[in-house]
Design an enzyme around this catalytic site. Sequence first.
Site, PDB file in Angstrom:
ATOM      1  N   ASN A  71       0.439   5.758   5.917  1.00 41.05           N
ATOM      2  CA  ASN A  71      -0.210   7.055   5.733  1.00 41.05           C
ATOM      3  C   ASN A  71       0.178   7.942   6.916  1.00 41.05           C
ATOM      4  OD1 ASN A  71      -1.898   9.220   5.470  1.00 41.05           O
ATOM      5  ND2 ASN A  71      -3.787   8.031   5.252  1.00 41.05           N
ATOM      6  N   LYS A  76      -1.129   5.984  10.108  1.00 40.58           N
ATOM      7  CA  LYS A  76      -2.007   4.824   9.904  1.00 40.58           C
ATOM      8  C   LYS A  76      -1.263   3.804   9.069  1.00 40.58           C
ATOM      9  CE  LYS A  76      -6.208   7.563   9.710  1.00 40.58           C
ATOM     10  NZ  LYS A  76      -6.978   8.309   8.751  1.00 40.58           N
ATOM     11  N   ARG A 110       1.275   6.941   1.145  1.00 43.65           N
ATOM     12  CA  ARG A 110       0.383   8.008   0.679  1.00 43.65           C
ATOM     13  C   ARG A 110       1.172   9.315   0.737  1.00 43.65           C
ATOM     14  NH1 ARG A 110      -3.933  11.337   3.960  1.00 43.65           N
ATOM     15  NH2 ARG A 110      -4.766  12.532   2.225  1.00 43.65           N
ATOM     16  N   HIS A 168      -7.913  13.824  -2.640  1.00 48.18           N
ATOM     17  CA  HIS A 168      -8.718  12.595  -2.577  1.00 48.18           C
ATOM     18  C   HIS A 168      -8.642  11.812  -3.891  1.00 48.18           C
ATOM     19  CE1 HIS A 168     -11.683  14.525   0.517  1.00 48.18           C
ATOM     20  NE2 HIS A 168     -10.795  13.778   1.153  1.00 48.18           N
ATOM     21  N   GLY A 205     -13.239  15.457   5.428  1.00 51.93           N
ATOM     22  CA  GLY A 205     -12.870  16.247   4.261  1.00 51.93           C
ATOM     23  C   GLY A 205     -13.769  15.752   3.141  1.00 51.93           C
ATOM     24  N   ARG A 260     -14.220  22.503   7.737  1.00 51.77           N
ATOM     25  CA  ARG A 260     -13.698  23.470   6.751  1.00 51.77           C
ATOM     26  C   ARG A 260     -14.841  24.171   6.034  1.00 51.77           C
ATOM     27  NH1 ARG A 260     -10.027  19.237   3.745  1.00 51.77           N
ATOM     28  NH2 ARG A 260      -9.049  18.393   5.605  1.00 51.77           N
ATOM     29  N   ILE A 272     -19.540   9.745   5.282  1.00 53.55           N
ATOM     30  CA  ILE A 272     -20.916  10.268   5.182  1.00 53.55           C
ATOM     31  C   ILE A 272     -21.615   9.664   3.959  1.00 53.55           C
ATOM     32  CG2 ILE A 272     -22.292  12.377   4.888  1.00 53.55           C
ATOM     33  CD1 ILE A 272     -19.706  13.841   6.096  1.00 53.55           C
ATOM     34  N   GLU A 284      -8.944   3.396   0.150  1.00 60.04           N
ATOM     35  CA  GLU A 284      -7.724   4.052  -0.324  1.00 60.04           C
ATOM     36  C   GLU A 284      -6.499   3.170  -0.112  1.00 60.04           C
ATOM     37  OE1 GLU A 284      -8.094   8.675   0.258  1.00 60.04           O
ATOM     38  OE2 GLU A 284      -9.459   7.667   1.628  1.00 60.04           O
TER      39      GLU A 284
HETATM   40  P1  ADP Z   1     -11.985  11.339   6.874  1.00 58.72           P
HETATM   41  O1  ADP Z   1     -11.318  10.143   6.225  1.00 58.72           O
HETATM   42  O2  ADP Z   1     -12.046  12.554   5.996  1.00 58.72           O
HETATM   43  O3  ADP Z   1     -11.511  11.634   8.261  1.00 58.72           O
HETATM   44  P2  ADP Z   1     -14.332   9.635   6.856  1.00 58.72           P
HETATM   45  O4  ADP Z   1     -14.495   9.330   5.409  1.00 58.72           O
HETATM   46  O5  ADP Z   1     -13.841   8.562   7.760  1.00 58.72           O
HETATM   47  O6  ADP Z   1     -13.512  10.967   7.073  1.00 58.72           O
HETATM   48  O7  ADP Z   1     -15.752  10.129   7.396  1.00 58.72           O
HETATM   49  C1  ADP Z   1     -15.917  10.479   8.730  1.00 58.72           C
HETATM   50  C2  ADP Z   1     -17.287  11.081   8.907  1.00 58.72           C
HETATM   51  O8  ADP Z   1     -18.289  10.193   8.389  1.00 58.72           O
HETATM   52  C3  ADP Z   1     -17.668  11.255  10.376  1.00 58.72           C
HETATM   53  O9  ADP Z   1     -17.185  12.442  10.889  1.00 58.72           O
HETATM   54  C4  ADP Z   1     -19.163  11.265  10.287  1.00 58.72           C
HETATM   55  O10 ADP Z   1     -19.562  12.594  10.008  1.00 58.72           O
HETATM   56  C5  ADP Z   1     -19.496  10.407   9.099  1.00 58.72           C
HETATM   57  N1  ADP Z   1     -20.076   9.108   9.482  1.00 58.72           N
HETATM   58  C6  ADP Z   1     -19.439   7.975   9.808  1.00 58.72           C
HETATM   59  N2  ADP Z   1     -20.308   6.990  10.103  1.00 58.72           N
HETATM   60  C7  ADP Z   1     -21.544   7.527   9.963  1.00 58.72           C
HETATM   61  C8  ADP Z   1     -22.872   7.031  10.122  1.00 58.72           C
HETATM   62  N3  ADP Z   1     -23.128   5.774  10.474  1.00 58.72           N
HETATM   63  N4  ADP Z   1     -23.896   7.893   9.886  1.00 58.72           N
HETATM   64  C9  ADP Z   1     -23.659   9.163   9.512  1.00 58.72           C
HETATM   65  N5  ADP Z   1     -22.433   9.685   9.347  1.00 58.72           N
HETATM   66  C10 ADP Z   1     -21.396   8.889   9.562  1.00 58.72           C
END
Ligand code: ADP
Length: 401
Positions: A7, A14, A92, A181, A213, A242, A334, A386
Amino acid sequence: MNVLIINCGSSSLKFQLIDSDKEMILAKGICERIGSENSRIVYQKISSKEKEITEEVIPTHKQAIEAVLNALSNKKSGVIQSLSEVDAVGHRVVHGGEKFAASALLTDDVIKGIKECSDLAPLHNPVNLIGIEACKELMGDIPMVGVFDTAFHQSMSETAYLYGLPYELYEKYKIRRYGFHGTSHSFVSKRTAEFLGKDIQNMKIIVCHLGNGASITAVEKGKSVDTSMGFTPLEGLVMGTRSGDLDPGIMEFLLKRGGLDIDDIMKILNKSSGVLGLSNGLSSDFRDLGNACEKGNKDAIRAEKVFRYRAAKYIGAYVAAMNGVDAIAFTGGIGENAADVRSGICQYLGYLGVVLNMDVNMVSSIEAIISASDSKIPVVVIPTNEELAICRETVAIVHNC
Ligand code: ADP
């Protein structure tokens, strides 16, 4: 089969090496800050659990892939004896435009097709291609597959993907909703049906992929029928940094009254908006926002409220688009971890008969039904994967060719 998943981002790469028969990760990691003085490779052999961090200058993506292949095959921490033990590579690829409605073996023609989509994703497709070319150079004739973020959404109807713009702009420039996504929405919708013991062909599922995202997709009979991200990943939900949906007139206003140029505006919309902007710069991370909300911080409370409200509005829109819903799934950093965000969104869904089981809703990063037994619609948490989805696609394509 051992499948290497790559990726490639603009300054990071990654990777995971997966034994596809056992669906087991052998090693994974990330090359960070490629092209800068302080680049490094973080590598983890899964059986040893320890992370190895090597600070070294990695000037290009090709050198990053060299570093990855070396880490995977070296005597000390490697998981394979030689590169011949890698059977296929799954890449990816962010944008497949209208050309790719499914994953594809990376032939010269397909690579040319990805190049032609670069206009649509100028920050992403060119780096994805650098990763593909580097693997080709370093790994020879090994089969490689491109798995597109947009492909799953190619099933959307014209009614869902067209904007209210002059039709000639679609014809001339292909300006339309593409959605992103897709690998995650496809994986999570399938898993939601399996987990609930139902046939996806008889289901209407709303998948909420909430990470940095974030996007929501309406999936009917296993196919994406609408999704919140659009021509670019900027549309839709309020995200980490965003803005999501906004009146395009705001851009003109900022140009004329704010004295900004289009680059300044795009930077604001991509990097300093979302919950970061709404919280007055407090954080884009829901862990920080959640902690601040508990202490009564008004900036954090405002940001979380807007985030939840926008998500609930999209769920409502997709119930309308599908004329019903049989399951709602939460995923992404999240969606998998922030119980308060899930319950905050579901508070708006009483009209659907959604009732959460507040005790079970406290789960993190595991599959669970978080709705109560009397909820009319099951609500589930399904951790996305993914890389595993890319691995499965790669194996399927390689077996078929
Ligand atoms: P991306 O792949 O789009 O970078 P992720 O799916 O890894 O993002 O999500 C990252 C976000 O998930 C973090 O910025 C944070 O806001 C949220 N997050 C991760 N762990 C927790 C947790 N234990 N509690 C609340 N929010 C979390």
